[in-house]
Write a protein that holds these residues in place. Structure first.
Motif, short mmCIF file in Angstrom:
data_model
loop_
_atom_site.label_atom_id
_atom_site.label_comp_id
_atom_site.label_asym_id
_atom_site.label_seq_id
_atom_site.Cartn_x
_atom_site.Cartn_y
_atom_site.Cartn_z
N ASN A 22 0.83 -1.19 0.00
CA ASN A 22 0.00 0.00 0.00
C ASN A 22 0.87 1.24 0.00
N THR A 24 0.32 5.78 0.30
CA THR A 24 -0.55 6.95 0.36
C THR A 24 0.23 8.16 -0.13
N SER A 68 -9.32 8.58 -1.23
CA SER A 68 -8.50 8.29 -0.05
C SER A 68 -7.03 8.58 -0.28
N GLN A 69 -6.68 8.91 -1.54
CA GLN A 69 -5.28 9.16 -1.90
C GLN A 69 -4.42 7.96 -1.53
N TYR A 70 -4.85 6.83 -2.07
CA TYR A 70 -4.30 5.53 -1.68
C TYR A 70 -4.07 4.70 -2.94
#
Lengths: 111, 112
Positions: A22, A24, A68-70
């Motif tokens: 993941n 961000t 979510s800027q993910y």
């Protein structure tokens, strides 16, 4: 706080495992998103682009959530040759689309 | 075809020495970027050229760092009076207008 954040790992997984990374990013003006792969003492190479609709390339699936800027990367059926550092990258259409890199997540696939 | 090449591949400099790092981009590529990668970190942007014009140098860490691309092809990154904190891999990348940047193998600079 860095503009692109990643868990540095290392992720140690057995061959055949599924692993997810993941990332961000903090700049909501970011326009384009990528995963790069970097082998030890080598240069980064583009692995795949990332789109909101999600995209798949063989065993690799990337996903973007703009709200979510993910950003995520999923690797299925891990191979020994997948061992590398995976860099999350964004651009903001400035400085000729310069790349802003995360710190990288190291993956080690073991037999 | 030939990719991006960089020279030297390794450079050891004594603190206070000046160094010059060379990048040969892919032929015809208009845009050229320099990045600095410290050990265990991701690359960080230093500067950007479009042809011979240096359009952004906001990432250069100090005025000891200088880059040029006088004829719009080969580029040189010069570091004056090197310091230990300059030790890093210096990566050059070029692009012909698409989004993908093609990286050279880098120059590993060690300042002793």
């Amino acid at each position: 706080r860095k503009e692109v954040e990643q868990d540095p790992g290392p992720f140690n997984v057995p061959e055949g495992a599924t692993v997810a990374f993941n990332c961000t990013y903090s700049n909501s003006a970011s326009q384009s998103f990528f995963w790069y792969r970097q082998d030890c003492r080598k240069e980064p190479k583009l692995l795949m682009s990332v789109y909101s609709s999600g995209n798949e390339d063989g065993r690799f699936t990337a996903q973007l959530n703009r709200a979510s800027q993910y950003i995520s990367l999923l690797i299925r059926d891990s191979k020994l040759s997948d061992s590398a550092t995976y860099l999350c990258v964004v651009t903001t259409n400035n400085a000729g689309n310069m790349l802003t890199f995360g710190g990288g997540t190291r993956l080690m696939v073991k037999p | 075809g030939a990719g991006v090449s960089q020279s030297p591949r390794y450079k050891v400099a004594k603190r206070g020495q000046d160094v010059a790092l060379r990048c040969d981009p892919i032929s015809g590529h208009v845009s050229l970027f320099w990045y600095q990668q410290a050990l265990g970190q991701g690359p960080e942007f230093l500067t950007y050229f479009q042809n011979e014009a240096q359009l952004d140098k906001s990432g250069l860490p100090s005025d000891r760092f200088f880059a040029e691309r006088p004829e719009g092809s080969v580029s040189t990154l010069k570091i004056q009076r090197t310091q230990q904190e300059d030790s890093a891999v210096y990566l050059c990348a070029s692009t012909g207008g698409g989004y993908e940047q093609y990286f050279g193998p880098g120059t590993r600079l060690t300042v002793t």
